[in-house]
Design an enzyme around this catalytic site. Sequence first.
Site, short mmCIF file in Angstrom:
data_model
loop_
_atom_site.label_atom_id
_atom_site.label_comp_id
_atom_site.label_asym_id
_atom_site.label_seq_id
_atom_site.Cartn_x
_atom_site.Cartn_y
_atom_site.Cartn_z
N GLN A 52 0.85 -1.20 0.00
CA GLN A 52 0.00 0.00 0.00
C GLN A 52 0.88 1.25 0.00
OE1 GLN A 52 -3.14 -0.63 2.97
NE2 GLN A 52 -3.28 -2.73 2.29
N ASP A 53 1.16 1.81 1.18
CA ASP A 53 2.13 2.91 1.19
C ASP A 53 3.32 2.50 2.06
OD1 ASP A 53 0.74 3.11 3.58
OD2 ASP A 53 0.58 5.29 3.54
N PRO A 54 4.43 3.25 1.99
CA PRO A 54 5.63 2.84 2.73
C PRO A 54 5.40 2.82 4.25
CG PRO A 54 6.15 4.54 1.10
CD PRO A 54 4.66 4.46 1.19
N ILE A 98 1.32 3.59 -3.32
CA ILE A 98 1.66 4.98 -3.00
C ILE A 98 3.14 4.95 -2.63
CG2 ILE A 98 1.19 6.93 -1.44
CD1 ILE A 98 -1.60 5.58 -0.93
N LYS A 126 -0.92 6.57 5.05
CA LYS A 126 -1.76 7.03 3.92
C LYS A 126 -1.81 8.55 3.78
CE LYS A 126 -4.65 2.92 3.59
NZ LYS A 126 -4.86 2.27 4.85
#
Length: 215
Positions: free
Chosen positions: A58-60, A120, A129
Site C-alpha cells: 500500500q504505502d511505505p 503509494i 496514507k
Amino acid sequence: MTWKDIIENEQQKPYYGKLKEEIDKRYENSIVFPEKQNIFKAFSLTKFEDLKVVILGQDPYHGIGQAQGLSFSTPSNIKNPPSMVNILKEINDDLGKKSVCEDGDLTPWAKQGIMLLNTILTVEQGLAKSHHNLGWEIFTDNIIKYISDNKENVIFLLWGSPAISKTKLIDKNKHFILTAPHPSPLSVYRGFYGCKHFSKTNEILKKLNKEEIIW
C-alpha cells in the site's frame, strides 16, 4: 523499453507535474519516507525484462528508518514490522525452511525478478496514507497496466482489499493472480496464513520453465 523510458513517459503527463510539485514541497517542509533517492528503488532493482513476480503493497512504512522503497521490506538493521514477521512465518510454514530474508531486507527477492511495488510511493512520518490521492495511485495503476499489456506470465501476489482491487488492471488471460488477506496482524488469520503463495509461485515458474524464486 526500460523502466527509465516507462517512467519518463509518465513524467510527461499533466498529473505527474502536479504530483512532483506537491511531493517536493512535502519533502522540504516535513519528514517524508523513504529518502528521496529511494522513491523508485523497486524499479532500479528489478529490470523490466527480468520481471517474474509483482508483490503489491500500500504505502511505505512510516516509522523512522523503516521504508527503503520496496513494499514490505525494511533495512536489515531495523526490527521486522509485524507484517514482515507474518510473511516470514508463512514462508517457513509453506516451504519448511527459513527465508533468505530473515532480516526483513527483501533486496534478494528484487534481484530475482520480484517487483516490490507500493501503490503509494511516499508517506509522512507517523501518518499512514498521508500521501493518498496526490497522484501516486495514477502512476502505479499505469505501471501495473503497462506490465499487464507488455509482459506475459507475470505472477501478481495481491494481499488485502486495496491490492486485490487492482485485479481489474491485469489481463487474467496472460498473467497469474494469487490473492489473500493482508499479512498484518489484523487479517493474517483470515487466510494469509496457509495461502501458500510462495510454493504456488514456484510451481507456476517451474511449469513456465523459469528459474524458481529462492524465498
